[in-house]
Design a protein around this motif. Structure first.
Motif, PDB file in Angstrom:
ATOM      1  N   THR A 165      64.174  33.330  54.417  1.00 32.03           N
ATOM      2  CA  THR A 165      64.892  33.861  53.398  1.00 32.03           C
ATOM      3  C   THR A 165      64.329  33.651  52.007  1.00 32.03           C
ATOM      4  O   THR A 165      63.588  32.588  51.679  1.00 32.03           O
ATOM      5  CB  THR A 165      66.155  33.546  53.441  1.00 32.03           C
ATOM      6  OG1 THR A 165      66.547  32.259  53.256  1.00 32.03           O
ATOM      7  CG2 THR A 165      66.639  33.977  54.907  1.00 32.03           C
ATOM      8  N   ASP A 202      65.945  33.889  47.734  1.00 33.52           N
ATOM      9  CA  ASP A 202      67.186  34.158  47.013  1.00 33.52           C
ATOM     10  C   ASP A 202      66.772  34.522  45.602  1.00 33.52           C
ATOM     11  O   ASP A 202      67.841  34.837  44.689  1.00 33.52           O
ATOM     12  CB  ASP A 202      67.978  32.984  47.087  1.00 33.52           C
ATOM     13  CG  ASP A 202      67.104  31.924  46.470  1.00 33.52           C
ATOM     14  OD1 ASP A 202      65.990  31.923  46.078  1.00 33.52           O
ATOM     15  OD2 ASP A 202      67.886  30.716  46.641  1.00 33.52           O
ATOM     16  N   GLY A 203      65.606  34.957  45.279  1.00 30.02           N
ATOM     17  CA  GLY A 203      65.112  35.521  43.912  1.00 30.02           C
ATOM     18  C   GLY A 203      64.882  34.378  42.906  1.00 30.02           C
ATOM     19  O   GLY A 203      64.597  34.967  41.904  1.00 30.02           O
ATOM     20  N   ARG A 204      64.814  32.973  43.344  1.00 31.26           N
ATOM     21  CA  ARG A 204      64.372  32.042  42.430  1.00 31.26           C
ATOM     22  C   ARG A 204      62.824  32.159  42.514  1.00 31.26           C
ATOM     23  O   ARG A 204      62.052  32.145  43.476  1.00 31.26           O
ATOM     24  CB  ARG A 204      64.819  30.701  43.140  1.00 31.26           C
ATOM     25  CG  ARG A 204      66.150  30.602  42.647  1.00 31.26           C
ATOM     26  CD  ARG A 204      66.539  28.993  43.324  1.00 31.26           C
ATOM     27  NE  ARG A 204      66.395  28.806  44.737  1.00 31.26           N
ATOM     28  CZ  ARG A 204      65.420  28.138  45.215  1.00 31.26           C
ATOM     29  NH1 ARG A 204      64.733  27.315  44.422  1.00 31.26           N
ATOM     30  NH2 ARG A 204      65.378  27.825  46.497  1.00 31.26           N
ATOM     31  N   THR A 264      75.598  50.421  47.023  1.00 33.39           N
ATOM     32  CA  THR A 264      75.405  49.245  46.009  1.00 33.39           C
ATOM     33  C   THR A 264      74.893  49.889  44.728  1.00 33.39           C
ATOM     34  O   THR A 264      75.622  49.577  43.703  1.00 33.39           O
ATOM     35  CB  THR A 264      74.454  48.220  46.517  1.00 33.39           C
ATOM     36  OG1 THR A 264      75.134  47.583  47.813  1.00 33.39           O
ATOM     37  CG2 THR A 264      74.266  47.061  45.452  1.00 33.39           C
ATOM     38  N   THR A 269      68.278  40.648  46.477  1.00 34.96           N
ATOM     39  CA  THR A 269      68.954  41.764  47.433  1.00 34.96           C
ATOM     40  C   THR A 269      68.833  43.362  46.511  1.00 34.96           C
ATOM     41  O   THR A 269      69.311  43.145  45.318  1.00 34.96           O
ATOM     42  CB  THR A 269      70.360  41.659  47.720  1.00 34.96           C
ATOM     43  OG1 THR A 269      70.432  40.300  48.641  1.00 34.96           O
ATOM     44  CG2 THR A 269      70.975  42.712  48.655  1.00 34.96           C
ATOM     45  N   TYR A 318      80.451  40.460  37.275  1.00 35.78           N
ATOM     46  CA  TYR A 318      79.136  39.649  37.311  1.00 35.78           C
ATOM     47  C   TYR A 318      79.422  38.680  38.212  1.00 35.78           C
ATOM     48  O   TYR A 318      78.364  38.410  39.164  1.00 35.78           O
ATOM     49  CB  TYR A 318      78.574  39.457  35.893  1.00 35.78           C
ATOM     50  CG  TYR A 318      77.403  38.600  35.976  1.00 35.78           C
ATOM     51  CD1 TYR A 318      76.219  39.460  36.123  1.00 35.78           C
ATOM     52  CD2 TYR A 318      77.084  37.379  35.941  1.00 35.78           C
ATOM     53  CE1 TYR A 318      74.923  38.901  36.208  1.00 35.78           C
ATOM     54  CE2 TYR A 318      76.050  36.826  35.883  1.00 35.78           C
ATOM     55  CZ  TYR A 318      74.770  37.468  36.080  1.00 35.78           C
ATOM     56  OH  TYR A 318      73.572  36.865  35.967  1.00 35.78           O
ATOM     57  N   SER A 319      80.478  37.953  38.530  1.00 35.51           N
ATOM     58  CA  SER A 319      80.545  36.670  39.096  1.00 35.51           C
ATOM     59  C   SER A 319      82.092  36.747  39.801  1.00 35.51           C
ATOM     60  O   SER A 319      82.727  37.702  39.593  1.00 35.51           O
ATOM     61  CB  SER A 319      80.437  35.467  38.498  1.00 35.51           C
ATOM     62  OG  SER A 319      81.334  35.234  37.283  1.00 35.51           O
ATOM     63  N   ASP A 320      82.646  35.529  40.502  1.00 35.70           N
ATOM     64  CA  ASP A 320      83.751  35.465  40.936  1.00 35.70           C
ATOM     65  C   ASP A 320      84.817  34.852  39.978  1.00 35.70           C
ATOM     66  O   ASP A 320      85.678  34.337  40.197  1.00 35.70           O
ATOM     67  CB  ASP A 320      83.650  34.641  42.381  1.00 35.70           C
ATOM     68  CG  ASP A 320      83.190  33.357  41.969  1.00 35.70           C
ATOM     69  OD1 ASP A 320      82.729  33.020  40.993  1.00 35.70           O
ATOM     70  OD2 ASP A 320      83.183  32.588  42.982  1.00 35.70           O
ATOM     71  N   LYS A 360      67.868  37.601  49.896  1.00 34.47           N
ATOM     72  CA  LYS A 360      69.480  37.303  49.587  1.00 34.47           C
ATOM     73  C   LYS A 360      69.645  37.369  48.128  1.00 34.47           C
ATOM     74  O   LYS A 360      68.690  37.150  47.434  1.00 34.47           O
ATOM     75  CB  LYS A 360      69.572  35.886  50.368  1.00 34.47           C
ATOM     76  CG  LYS A 360      69.083  36.114  51.849  1.00 34.47           C
ATOM     77  CD  LYS A 360      69.973  37.059  52.482  1.00 34.47           C
ATOM     78  CE  LYS A 360      69.558  36.641  53.994  1.00 34.47           C
ATOM     79  NZ  LYS A 360      70.202  37.785  54.806  1.00 34.47           N
ATOM     80  N   GLY A 361      70.803  37.102  47.838  1.00 39.05           N
ATOM     81  CA  GLY A 361      71.265  36.961  46.267  1.00 39.05           C
ATOM     82  C   GLY A 361      70.617  37.704  45.385  1.00 39.05           C
ATOM     83  O   GLY A 361      70.857  38.952  45.739  1.00 39.05           O
ATOM     84  N   GLU A 362      70.210  37.246  44.182  1.00 37.10           N
ATOM     85  CA  GLU A 362      69.545  38.197  43.218  1.00 37.10           C
ATOM     86  C   GLU A 362      68.255  38.934  43.870  1.00 37.10           C
ATOM     87  O   GLU A 362      67.828  40.069  43.158  1.00 37.10           O
ATOM     88  CB  GLU A 362      69.019  37.377  42.114  1.00 37.10           C
ATOM     89  CG  GLU A 362      70.086  36.343  41.468  1.00 37.10           C
ATOM     90  CD  GLU A 362      69.566  35.829  40.196  1.00 37.10           C
ATOM     91  OE1 GLU A 362      68.644  36.008  39.785  1.00 37.10           O
ATOM     92  OE2 GLU A 362      70.272  35.265  39.531  1.00 37.10           O
TER      93      GLU A 362
END
Length: 666
Positions: A145, A147-149, A68, A187, A533-535, A183-185
Motif C-alpha cells: 500500500t 499512503d502518499g509519502r 468524493t 487516494t 480537512y481533519s477530525d 491510501k491516505g493522501e
C-alpha cells in the motif's frame, strides 16, 4: 412518483471569476460520470446484457471517486458563493445524492446477482450466454500500500510492479488492484477518465508524475533524519527504533544517488548521536578516538551492540507483580529512619536542553530566562516545543500535563505569559448580569489582526481559513476566520452570532489594540468549531463585536502563475479575493491549529502553512503595484458614549486614505 421540488433558479455564470467557473465545470463532470454509469446499468438490465464482476467493481470505484470529487468541488463552491446562493447550491447537492444512491443500489444488485450460486440466479442469467467472470490471480505476497509519502514511493513502485509482472491478470484487474493500494493522501489521485478507460499505463504515468519527484523524495529523507526524536531514557526498544529510522533514510538516500561522503557523513552522525539518551551518548563518546572524526558505519555498529546489551539486561531484570507487596521491614530493634526517595536527580540527568544543549530541563535554561516573552514564544515555536510543558513530541492541545500558567491558569507555561498593565475602567461602563449585578472586569487583553502597511509594491497575505461553526439547532455554517498569533482573545462578529442563534453571556473585557487604542467587549459566546480537512474539533469561547476586521486582502490578486502544488487543499480557496473576516482565532488556539508542513513557493511569493483546516497562505507578495493604497486592519473600534463609530461610512470612501478601495477599516 417523487414530490415536486420548488423550481431552482439557474446558477449565474460567474464570468468574472474563472476559478468558480472551473469548480462548476468539474462538479458537473463528476455528476455526468455517475449519470453515464446509471445509463449503462439500466440499458444492460433492459437488454439482458451480462456485465462481468470486474466491470462492476470498476464502476463501483468510479462512482465512489465521483462522489468524493463532487463533494470536494461542492465545498469549495460553497466557500466562494454569496450567502444568497447557498440554498440553491444545497439543492444541487441533494439532487446529486439522490442520483448517487440510485446508482449505488443498482451496482449492489448487479454484484449480488453475479456472486449468487447458479441455482439462485435469475432466468436471464441461464437462458442467455454465460457471463465471463474475471478472477484475479492470487499473489504469494500481500499487495503493498502507498499512503502518499514521497519517501515511500520508490519502495511501493518496485514491489507493486514486480508482483504485477508475475501476474497474468488483465490491465483492468491490475488497475483495480492499483487503485485499492492507494491510501491516505494518495487516494483519488488517478482521474476518473483513466479508471473508466482501464488505462493501466496512464495511471502509472499520473502517479509517477505526482510522487516520483526525486528532489522531493530526497528532501523528505533529509527532513526525516533532522526530525528524529530524542530518546528520553535508555531503552532497547527506543534505541532499535532510532537505528531503524536512521538506516532506512540513509539507505534510501544512497539508492537515490546520495552517498555518505565527507560533511554529509559527519552531519548524519551528529544528528544521530544527539538523539541518544545521555548514558548511551557517554558510552559512545568513550568508544571512539577523540582525535579522529567519527564514522557512520562504526557508530551504527556500536549502537546495535548497545541495543543487544540493553535487551539482555531488560530481560534479566526481575518482574514485580502489581499485586505483590515490597517488604520494608527492618531487623528487630532497629529504628526506621524517615527516608525520602528523590527521583529528580535521575530524571534531570536524562534531559538535554533544546535551547543550549546543556544538561538541564528547558525551563531552567539561563539563556531562555533572559529573553523577553515575545522572544521566548518565538524560540519555543522555532524548536517545535509544547507551549504548556516546553517539551517536544506533542502540541499544547495534546499535552498530558495537569499544570498550567500560575498567573492566568490557562494552558500555557508561566514563562510564556504576557503581563499587561490593567487600564482604568469606570464603574458605569461595566455590563450587568441577568441578576442585575455588575460583571467584574478582567485583565485587559491585546488583540490585532497582525496587519501593517507593507513596503510599496508588496501585498501581505494573512492566514485566512474557512471553518465550520455549529448553530444552536445543530446546522453547520461556514465562516471566514483569521488566524492571528498576536491576539490574546478569540473574536466573532455579531452577525454570525445572530445567524447561529447562540446564547450570549455577559462579559467585561477591556481590549487594547494597535496604537494603544482601548475598547470594551461586553458579551461572549461559546461555539463548536470543526474542520473539513481533519477530525479537529474544539469548543471556542469568543468575545462578540459588531465588526471583527476589515476586508482581507484589500484588493484582488491574480494567482494563475503561482504554481501551487497539485493536491494541496487550501483552507480558504478564495484567499486572494477581498472578503470580510467574520471570526478571529487568537494565540490560545493558533499554535494548536498550526501543523508542521510548510511550502515556500518562491522568493517573491508567500509561504503555504499546513493547519488543521487545510493549507493557509501567509507572507509578502511582490506584485510591483506601487500606486495601490494599503490600510492596516485592526479589530479595535473607537467608542463614543458606548456606541462604536466606524471610520468607513456606508457607501463612503476609506477615511484612512480617502480612496474607494472600500477597505472597511474600523
Amino acid at each position: 412518483m417523487p414530490p415536486k421540488r420548488t423550481p431552482v433558479k439557474k446558477v449565474p455564470d460567474p464570468a468574472d471569476d474563472g476559478e468558480l467557473r472551473a469548480l462548476f465545470l468539474n462538479r458537473g463532470a463528476a455528476q455526468r460520470n455517475v449519470s453515464r454509469i446509471q445509463t449503462i446499468l439500466e440499458q444492460a438490465e433492459a437488454d439482458n446484457i451480462e456485465l462481468t464482476s470486474a466491470k462492476i467493481k470498476v464502476y463501483q470505484r468510479s462512482v465512489e471517486n465521483a462522489h468524493t470529487e463532487y463533494t470536494r468541488f461542492h465545498q469549495q463552491i460553497i466557500a466562494m458563493s454569496p450567502s444568497d446562493g447557498l440554498e440553491e447550491q444545497e439543492e444541487c447537492y441533494l439532487k446529486f445524492l439522490d442520483l448517487y444512491e440510485e446508482v449505488s443500489v443498482l451496482l449492489g444488485s448487479w454484484s449480488e446477482k453475479l456472486t449468487a450460486p447458479p441455482s439462485q440466479q435469475p432466468p436471464c442469467a441461464t437462458t442467455n450466454q454465460q457471463p465471463i467472470i474475471v478472477q484475479s490471480q492470487s499473489f504469494r505476497a500481500p499487495l503493498p500500500t502507498f499512503d502518499g509519502r514521497y519517501e515511500a514511493w520508490p519502495r511501493f513502485k518496485a514491489m507493486f510492479q514486480d508482483l504485477m509482472q508475475r501476474s497474468s491478470d488483465s490491465d483492468a484487474v491490475k488497475l483495480y488492484h492499483l487503485e485499492n493500494s492507494l491510501k491516505g493522501e494518495a487516494t483519488g489521485v488517478i482521474d476518473l477518465e483513466t479508471l473508466q478507460n482501464n488505462n493501466y499505463q496512464r495511471a502509472w504515468d499520473i502517479l509517477e508524475e505526482r510522487f516520483g519527484n526525486k528532489r522531493l523524495i530526497v528532501e523528505s529523507h533529509i527532513l526525516g533524519l533532522l526530525n528524529m526524536k530524542r530518546m528520553a531514557k535508555k531503552s532497547s526498544k527506543d534505541l532499535r527504533s532510532l537505528i531503524d529510522e536512521c538506516t532506512r533514510h540513509v539507505e534510501n538516500l544512497v539508492k537515490l544517488g546520495q552517498p555518505l561522503l565527507g560533511m554529509s557523513e559527519l552531519l548524519v552522525v551528529t544528528v544521530l548521536t544527539r538523539a541518544l539518551d545521555d548514558q548511551t551518548r557517554e558510552l559512545w563518546e568513550a568508544s571512539i578516538d577523540q582525535t579522529e572524526l567519527p564514522e557512520y558505519e562504526q557508530t551504527i555498529e556500536f549502537l546495535k551492540q548497545r541495543c543487544v546489551i540493553l535487551e539482555r539486561c531488560e530481560k534479566s531484570a526481575p518482574i514485580v507483580s502489581p499485586n505483590s507487596k515490597i517488604s520494608n521491614q527492618k531487623p528487630p530493634g532497629s529504628k526506621l529512619a524517615p527516608s525520602k526517595t528523590s527521583h529528580a536527580a535521575a530524571v534531570t540527568s536524562e534531559y538535554m536542553c533544546d535551547f543550549c544543549s546543556g544538561q538541564h530541563q528547558n525551563y531552567k535554561c539561563s539563556n531562555f530566562l533572559k529573553m523577553s516573552v515575545d522572544q521566548r514564544q518565538a524560540k519555543v515555536k522555532e524548536v517545535n516545543l509544547c507551549f504548556n510543558c516546553l517539551r517536544k513530541g506533542h502540541r499544547g492541545a495534546a499535552c498530558s500535563s495537569d499544570k498550567s500558567c500560575s498567573k492566568c491558569s490557562k494552558k500555557h507555561h508561566t514563562l510564556l505569559h504576557f503581563e499587561r498593565e490593567k487600564p482604568e475602567v469606570k464603574p458605569t461602563d461595566a455590563p450587568k448580569t441577568p441578576e442585575g449585578k455588575p460583571v467584574p472586569a478582567v485583565q485587559p487583553v491585546n488583540t490585532s489582526c497582525s496587519s501593517s502597511i507593507p513596503p510599496p509594491g508588496k501585498q501581505v497575505f494573512l492566514m485566512t481559513a474557512m471553518v465550520n461553526l455549529t448553530a444552536k439547532n445543530g446546522q453547520v455554517h461556514r465562516v471566514r476566520a483569521l488566524l492571528d498569533s498576536g491576539s490574546q482573545i478569540n473574536v466573532i462578529s455579531e452577525s454570525v452570532v445572530q445567524r447561529l442563534k447562540l446564547p450570549k453571556q455577559p462579559a467585561n473585557v477591556p481590549v487594547i489594540g494597535v496604537g494603544g487604542n482601548k475598547s470594551k467587549m461586553h458579551h461572549k459566546v461559546v461555539v463548536r468549531m470543526t474542520s473539513n480537512y481533519s477530525d479537529y474539533a474544539v469548543n471556542v469561547e469568543c468575545l462578540t463585536t459588531p465588526k471583527v476586521a476589515g476586508t482581507v486582502p484589500p484588493v484582488s490578486v491574480n494567482i494563475d502563475a503561482w504554481n501551487i502544488p497539485p493536491g494541496i487543499l487550501l483552507a480558504d480557496a478564495a484567499f486572494h479575493c477581498p472578503n470580510e473576516i467574520e471570526m478571529l482565532i487568537g494565540a490560545g488556539l493558533f499554535f494548536d491549529v498550526l501543523k508542521q508542513g510548510q511550502i515556500r513557493l518562491s522568493s517573491t511569493l508567500p509561504t503555504l502553512y499546513e493547519t488543521q483546516f487545510g493549507w493557509v497562505v501567509a507572507g509578502t507578495y511582490d506584485d510591483q503595484d506601487d500606486d495601490r493604497p494599503v490600510c492596516a486592519n485592526i479589530v479595535v473600534q473607537r467608542w463614543i458614549r458606548g456606541v462604536p463609530e466606524a471610520i468607513l461610512r456606508p457607501g463612503g470612501n476609506c477615511r484612512a486614505c480617502n480612496d474607494k478601495h472600500r477597505g472597511r477599516t474600523v
